[in-house]
Design an enzyme around this catalytic site. Structure first.
Site, PDB file in Angstrom:
ATOM      1  N   GLY A   1       0.806  -1.214   0.000  1.00  0.00           N
ATOM      2  CA  GLY A   1       0.000   0.000   0.000  1.00  0.00           C
ATOM      3  C   GLY A   1       0.838   1.261   0.000  1.00  0.00           C
ATOM      4  N   CYS A   2       1.917   1.263   0.767  1.00  0.00           N
ATOM      5  CA  CYS A   2       2.786   2.443   0.853  1.00  0.00           C
ATOM      6  C   CYS A   2       3.545   2.669  -0.445  1.00  0.00           C
ATOM      7  CB  CYS A   2       3.757   2.305   2.019  1.00  0.00           C
ATOM      8  SG  CYS A   2       2.918   2.191   3.620  1.00  0.00           S
ATOM      9  N   THR A   3       3.905   1.584  -1.115  1.00  0.00           N
ATOM     10  CA  THR A   3       4.569   1.696  -2.411  1.00  0.00           C
ATOM     11  C   THR A   3       3.612   2.273  -3.441  1.00  0.00           C
ATOM     12  OG1 THR A   3       6.031  -0.175  -1.922  1.00  0.00           O
ATOM     13  CG2 THR A   3       5.756   0.427  -4.238  1.00  0.00           C
TER      14      THR A   3
END
Length: 239
Positions: free
Chosen positions: A126-128
């Site tokens: 998700g952060c990527t």
């Protein structure tokens, strides 16, 4: 919590530290079971408590070994309040992925708007995806006289690796211990595990005031940057 994988961390100082003893693994499994039992028996959400289910894996170092955890337990962000809109954003002094000391004043002294976004952990899916969205639209942010800055509890080294790996034209700030995340009402406290930054985004004007807060980001990661740009366009137009 469930241990997904074990592997030598690149910072481990000795090969002898790359394996757990049987007793260590047993203690870890018992601790995980206790934490899971505790978490799933927590009371339902109240006015002062948000419950957030993390669906991503998070890596931590145990005895020199990289341990990846899947965190299905409830993460509580109790009695936290986001900065008031139209008021000065909380000040801070954090080290960037470039090794520079960054404060709220240094971000705003050039007269730019700032998109300050908090995220749980570098290299997670998700952060990527979120970082790639901001990078994709970076020229649009610049056209609106805006800079993008990320914040997590990850180390400076890990943030630097993440930025280099993804080819990001913006930097991340290292909030080890989550002090600044708490000041911004964006800290997740996971029983038996520690603190992470919740996925929230703040738009700060050139005077250092908080103009908008995105709290429901987790379910909208893929289109988050587009939504931030839309709100930013309205704010800069009316400023």
């Amino acid at each position: 919590f469930y241990v997904l994988e074990l592997g030598r961390h690149p910072c481990a100082s000795s090969p002898k530290m790359t394996h757990f003893t049987k007793s260590s693994i047993l203690l870890l499994l018992i601790a995980n079971a206790c934490v899971s039992a505790f978490s799933f028996n927590q009371p339902r959400e109240t006015i002062n408590e948000r419950r957030v289910f993390l669906t991503e894996s998070v890596q931590r170092i145990v005895g020199g070994t990289a341990v990846t955890f899947l965190v299905p337990a409830v993460a509580n962000a109790a009695s936290q309040t986001a900065p008031a809109l139209g008021k000065k954003a909380p000040d801070f002094n954090l080290t960037s992925s470039k090794g520079d000391s960054i404060t709220l004043n240094s971000l705003t002294k050039a007269g730019k708007w700032t998109v300050l976004y908090f995220y749980p952990g570098a290299f997670t899916s998700g952060c990527t995806l979120e970082a790639r969205g901001f990078q994709r639209d970076i020229d649009k942010y610049r056209a609106l006289n805006t800079q993008v800055v990320g914040v997590s509890v990850d180390s400076v080294e890990k943030n630097a690796q993440f930025c280099n790996s993804e080819g990001l034209d913006f930097y991340m700030l290292s909030d080890v211990g989550g002090v600044v995340s708490k000041q911004y009402g964006s800290s997740l406290s996971i029983p038996g595990f520690g603190s992470l930054s919740n996925r929230q985004t703040y738009i700060i004007d050139p005077k250092g005031n908080t103009e908008y807060v995105f709290t429901d980001v987790e379910s909208r990661v893929a289109r988050h940057s587009e939504e931030v740009l839309a709100k930013l366009a309205l704010l800069t137009k009316s400023a």
